[in-house]
Design an enzyme around this catalytic site. Structure first.
Site, PDB file in Angstrom:
ATOM      1  N   ASP A   1       0.875  -1.177   0.000  1.00  0.00           N
ATOM      2  CA  ASP A   1       0.000   0.000   0.000  1.00  0.00           C
ATOM      3  C   ASP A   1       0.913   1.229   0.000  1.00  0.00           C
ATOM      4  OD1 ASP A   1       0.931   0.274   2.599  1.00  0.00           O
ATOM      5  OD2 ASP A   1      -1.042   0.354   3.536  1.00  0.00           O
TER       6      ASP A   1
ATOM      7  N   THR B   1       2.893  -1.417   8.794  1.00  0.00           N
ATOM      8  CA  THR B   1       3.325  -2.320   9.857  1.00  0.00           C
ATOM      9  C   THR B   1       3.551  -3.753   9.372  1.00  0.00           C
ATOM     10  OG1 THR B   1       1.037  -2.868  10.311  1.00  0.00           O
ATOM     11  CG2 THR B   1       2.000  -1.050  11.607  1.00  0.00           C
TER      12      THR B   1
ATOM     13  N   HIS C   1      10.125 -24.145   8.707  1.00  0.00           N
ATOM     14  CA  HIS C   1       9.096 -24.842   9.487  1.00  0.00           C
ATOM     15  C   HIS C   1       7.694 -24.693   8.904  1.00  0.00           C
ATOM     16  CE1 HIS C   1      11.495 -25.033  13.530  1.00  0.00           C
ATOM     17  NE2 HIS C   1      12.289 -25.126  12.471  1.00  0.00           N
TER      18      HIS C   1
ATOM     19  N   CYS D   1       3.275  -3.129   3.999  1.00  0.00           N
ATOM     20  CA  CYS D   1       2.441  -1.977   4.349  1.00  0.00           C
ATOM     21  C   CYS D   1       3.158  -1.242   5.475  1.00  0.00           C
ATOM     22  CB  CYS D   1       1.010  -2.392   4.702  1.00  0.00           C
ATOM     23  SG  CYS D   1       0.818  -3.454   6.147  1.00  0.00           S
TER      24      CYS D   1
ATOM     25  N   HIS E   1       6.714 -31.065  10.054  1.00  0.00           N
ATOM     26  CA  HIS E   1       6.308 -29.745   9.565  1.00  0.00           C
ATOM     27  C   HIS E   1       5.267 -29.875   8.456  1.00  0.00           C
ATOM     28  CE1 HIS E   1       9.082 -27.902  12.193  1.00  0.00           C
ATOM     29  NE2 HIS E   1      10.170 -28.284  11.557  1.00  0.00           N
TER      30      HIS E   1
HETATM   31  C1  RB5 Z   1      -1.843   2.740   6.492  1.00  0.00           C
HETATM   32  O1  RB5 Z   1      -1.866   3.939   7.160  1.00  0.00           O
HETATM   33  C2  RB5 Z   1      -1.587   1.594   7.450  1.00  0.00           C
HETATM   34  O2  RB5 Z   1      -2.714   1.377   8.222  1.00  0.00           O
HETATM   35  C3  RB5 Z   1      -1.189   0.352   6.705  1.00  0.00           C
HETATM   36  O3  RB5 Z   1      -0.060   0.621   5.929  1.00  0.00           O
HETATM   37  C4  RB5 Z   1      -0.827  -0.846   7.534  1.00  0.00           C
HETATM   38  O4  RB5 Z   1       0.089  -0.538   8.527  1.00  0.00           O
HETATM   39  C5  RB5 Z   1      -1.954  -1.639   8.019  1.00  0.00           C
HETATM   40  O5  RB5 Z   1      -1.796  -2.650   8.703  1.00  0.00           O
END
Ligand code: RB5
Length: 141
Positions: free
Chosen positions: A7, A66, A97, A64, A133
């Site tokens: 994203d 996080t 694994h 993304c 596994h």
């Molecule tokens: C976008 O602001 C953020 O929410 C997205 O990149 C991500 O971290 C979602 O899990």
């Protein structure tokens, strides 16, 4: 062929990962997004999981902010084993694994140097093929 998607939060790190893969001679297909304009990560998780499930691509990488949203969305798809990794030990272990087929990373949680090391570890580590596994993974479905 590696499928990659992000994203807006992961867009710039994705460009670095694509360059790194190309420098290594690894084929990569970018499923978007195409800018830092705000967008919805499940859309790109869906494109990359489709590519992996259909075997159009062998493995996927999703980035993304996080890595959490991408991993949640990707793991809703049958046949996908997406692993959110912020360290090389996890990247190695999840291939050995869990036979993970998608690597998720957070561009806001790790720097680009570590991210590229995680990518290399993930791609260069084979599945162990160990019976226990295989049994555990088969229980997912
Ligand atoms: C976008 O602001 C953020 O929410 C997205 O990149 C991500 O971290 C979602 O899990």
């Amino acid at each position: 062929m590696i499928a990659i998607g992000s994203d807006h939060g992961g867009y710039e790190l994705k460009l670095e990962v694509i360059k790194h893969l190309k420098d290594r001679g690894i084929k990569v297909k970018d499923y978007g997004c195409d800018s830092t304009a705000s967008c919805d990560y499940p859309v790109y998780a869906g494109k990359v999981t489709d590519a992996v499930v259909s075997k159009e691509c062998e493995l996927g990488i999703l980035i993304c902010g996080t890595g959490i949203g991408m991993s949640m969305a990707a793991n809703k798809v049958k046949g996908i084993r997406a692993a959110l990794c912020s360290d090389c030990f996890s990247a190695k272990a999840t291939k050995e694994h869990n036979n993970a087929n998608i690597l998720c990373m957070g561009a806001r949680t790790i720097g680009p140097g570590l991210a590229l090391m995680i990518v290399d570890t993930f791609l260069d580590t084979p599945f162990s093929e160990d019976e226990r596994h295989i049994r555990r993974i088969s229980m997912f479905d």
